[in-house]
Write an enzyme that holds these catalytic residues in place. Structure first.
Site, short mmCIF file in Angstrom:
data_model
loop_
_atom_site.label_atom_id
_atom_site.label_comp_id
_atom_site.label_asym_id
_atom_site.label_seq_id
_atom_site.Cartn_x
_atom_site.Cartn_y
_atom_site.Cartn_z
N ASP A 1 0.93 -1.27 -0.06
CA ASP A 1 0.13 -0.01 0.02
C ASP A 1 0.81 0.93 0.01
O ASP A 1 1.91 1.33 0.86
CB ASP A 1 -0.81 0.20 1.36
N ASP B 1 -3.25 4.46 -2.21
CA ASP B 1 -4.58 5.04 -1.23
C ASP B 1 -4.81 6.29 -1.93
O ASP B 1 -3.99 7.23 -1.86
CB ASP B 1 -3.83 5.07 0.20
N GLU C 1 -6.47 3.67 -5.74
CA GLU C 1 -7.97 3.94 -5.10
C GLU C 1 -8.48 5.19 -5.61
O GLU C 1 -7.70 6.05 -5.53
CB GLU C 1 -7.95 3.74 -3.79
N HIS D 1 -10.80 -3.95 3.16
CA HIS D 1 -10.80 -3.36 4.62
C HIS D 1 -11.88 -2.54 5.01
O HIS D 1 -11.77 -2.17 6.08
CB HIS D 1 -9.27 -3.32 4.93
N ASP D 2 -12.24 -1.81 4.09
CA ASP D 2 -13.20 -0.46 4.30
C ASP D 2 -14.70 -0.87 4.20
O ASP D 2 -15.56 0.01 4.29
CB ASP D 2 -12.94 0.71 3.22
C1 NOJ Z 1 -8.62 4.58 2.00
C2 NOJ Z 1 -8.16 3.63 2.93
O1 NOJ Z 1 -8.57 2.22 2.33
C3 NOJ Z 1 -8.84 3.74 4.43
O2 NOJ Z 1 -8.67 2.67 5.01
C4 NOJ Z 1 -7.99 4.93 5.00
O3 NOJ Z 1 -8.89 5.18 6.23
C5 NOJ Z 1 -8.41 6.14 4.07
N1 NOJ Z 1 -7.86 5.85 2.68
C6 NOJ Z 1 -7.23 7.13 4.33
O4 NOJ Z 1 -6.00 6.82 4.22
#
Ligand code: NOJ
Length: 569
Positions: A103, A204, A261, A335-336
């Site tokens: 990441d 990210d 992302e 994970h989100d």
């Molecule tokens: C996206 C990540 O996937 C998430 O877990 C994170 O909280 C935010 N970006 C900030 O880095």
């Protein structure tokens, strides 16, 4: 390093397995997953058959946002192990033919990063310009932007008399990409890891790195207290220039893959990032299908998605990427996000069946599929009664906002948290029915999902009909049939309220994928043009049965079928 472009496109045929290191496997009994724990489980990952492992952040961090707040980009977090452990993991994975991507979190750092500490010490310090500082406007924040985790996106620092920007927590200050020194630092960090031999990066929120220079107020949406920063920060004016520079300076010198992302990015915009001729990123994670169940207050809602919307969104991305030489990333979870079987399937009566159907629907599309740890077991959401059992910063902040700003009642708040909290994905991996699901000999940092007695890797590995073995088949079919990578996508029977069906075609053959979202058995008439083709069943999640004239399929609840049809000589 040769100047030649070294990039190849092996990632188009690959399947990626995502590991959230804290929750994967704890080798030393401190309750936190670690790198040695991942090494122990490499044979398991190999058995599943994936090609690439993506690790969520493993770097030194105060863990305000579980590693997305990095204080040293070149050090491993002590809870996870050492650099030597990481090197061992990389070499063991490579021996097994598994690639590893890391990441890259460079929209922001931790407020504990030495750059930020210097930056906030004085306006004259050279590091001040590493971050985004603005003078107060009429004694207030420079604009109305709210942070993704609630509250203002600006924090005032007395010593310098200015506000700094943080699109996430206030402990995650945004880097100033306008400063060429910042970009050079980022490229150095990337080279450091690439020279160790890693195989790429997941980047990210990479589409947020270029902010509009006028920092306009944003519209107030989803009943929030503050304005949205998206119009001013997402896909900003210099983002493509920055990514092309990054590609030229760094990525083009290595044979690696990249996935960015990209929240709030349309398919047309994503085509600009991923069109191979533009030399930016290989693919992006979009959020359009994740937004289908957003409600009045955004993500935390009890709305359920509609199949018609899912078809529209997925089909748009499939078509736009194909036409514009782009590439899709395919995911149900990470994970989100909530667990897919709970969110898009049925995690009680049809858990196994719907987990397999969802896997089928996604894995035969064009793009690179991502499997989040536990998805291959059909792991489900968790429902802790007490907010104190949750760890995630976003969950705590929304709980607070719902209570104090919107005065919602506890039951409703907890219901939306049960449906949407990021901790649904972060409960420890369920390895066995032993204590703590076999994840740790100590007390896990986040409670395990109590359903581990029923859902765990050990029992699935001993059951040939398990979700695990079904995922193994999905991956094998992608590897064995070129058409899964190359075929052109076409939705079939678009208006059908229960079925999502599509084809993938090349000159000689067609794949026909039929997936039912119905909780009742369904009779499905294959459309005329496809009926006449000789077809071979490649995969199904139930005992496939057809009527005699083979024009009709009988699908069990959440049934899924994949056929290979011959069209050419
Ligand atoms: C996206 C990540 O996937 C998430 O877990 C994170 O909280 C935010 N970006 C900030 O880095």
């Amino acid at each position: 390093m040769s100047k030649m472009n070294k990039r190849k496109d092996w990632w188009k045929k690959s399947v990626v397995y995502q590991i959230y290191p804290k929750s994967f496997n704890d080798s030393n009994g401190d309750g936190i997953g670690d790198i040695q724990g991942i090494i122990e489980k490499l044979p398991y990952i190999k058995k599943l058959g994936v090609d690439v492992i993506w690790l969520n952040p493993i770097y030194k961090s105060p863990y305000v946002d579980n590693g997305y707040d990095i204080s040293d980009y070149k050090m491993i977090h002590e809870d996870l192990g050492t650099m030597r452990d990481f090197e061992e993991l990389l070499s063991e994975a490579h021996k097994l033919g598994l690639k590893i991507i890391l990441d890259l979190v460079v929209n922001h750092t931790s407020s504990e990063h030495p750059w930020f500490k210097k930056s906030r010490s004085s306006r004259k310090d050279p590091y001040h310009k590493y971050y985004i500082w603005k003078d107060p406007v009429d004694g207030h924040e420079p604009n109305n932007w709210g942070s993704s985790f609630g509250g203002s996106a600006w924090e005032y620092v007395e010593d310098v008399g200015q506000y700094y920007l943080h699109l996430f927590a206030k402990q995650q200050p945004d880097l100033n990409w306008e400063n060429p020194k910042v970009r050079e630092e980022v490229y150095n960090i990337m080279r450091f890891w690439l020279d160790k031999g890693i195989d790429g990066f997941r980047m990210d929120v990479i589409n947020l790195i270029s902010k509009r220079p006028d920092y306009p107020d944003g519209p107030v949406i989803q009943n929030k207290e503050y304005g949205s920063y998206y119009a001013g920060a997402a896909n900003g004016p210099r983002v493509h220039e920055f990514l092309q520079e990054m590609n030229r300076e760094v990525l083009s010198h290595y044979d690696v893959m990249t996935v960015g992302e990209a929240p709030h990015t349309s398919a047309d915009e994503a085509a600009l990032y991923t069109d191979e001729r533009r030399k930016e990123l290989d693919m992006v994670f979009h959020f359009d299908h994740m937004h289908l169940d957003y409600g009045k207050y955004g993500k935390f809602s009890d709305r359920r998605f509609k199949l018609a919307d899912l078809k529209t969104v997925m089909t748009r991305w499939q078509k736009v990427m194909e036409v514009h030489h782009g590439w899709n990333s395919l995911y149900w979870s990470n994970h989100d996000q909530a667990r897919p079987v709970s969110r898009f399937g049925n995690d009680t009566d049809y858990r196994v069946q719907s987990a397999k159907m969802l896997g089928t629907l996604l894995h035969f599309m064009q793009g690179t599929p991502y499997i989040f740890e536990g998805e291959e077991l059909g792991m489900t959401n968790v429902a802790f009664d007490n907010i104190a059992d949750y760890n995630d910063i976003e969950t705590h902040n929304i709980y607070h906002e719902f209570k104090t700003v919107h005065h919602l009642d506890e039951d409703y708040i907890m219901k939306t948290i049960h449906l949407k909290s990021r901790d649904n994905a972060r409960t420890p991996m369920q390895w066995s029915d032993k204590e703590n699901a076999g994840f740790s000999a100590g007390t896990p940092w986040l409670k395990v999902n109590p359903n581990y007695h029923e859902i765990n890797a050990a029992s699935e590995l001993s059951d040939p009909d398990s979700v695990f073995y079904y995922y193994q088949k999905l991956i094998r079919l992608r590897h064995n049939y070129e058409i899964v990578t190359t075929g052109s996508y076409q939705i079939v029977d678009e208006k059908n309220p229960d079925i999502y069906a599509y084809t993938r075609s090349d000159e000689k053959q067609k794949l026909l994928v039929v997936c039912s979202f119905s909780e009742s058995p369904i009779t499905y008439k294959i459309p005329e043009s496809l009926r006449v083709l000789p077809r071979e069943l490649l995969l199904s999640n139930d005992a496939a049965s057809e009527t005699e004239d083979s024009t009709t399929l009988r699908l069990a609840p959440y049934g899924a079928r994949v056929y290979l049809c011959k069209t050419g000589a």
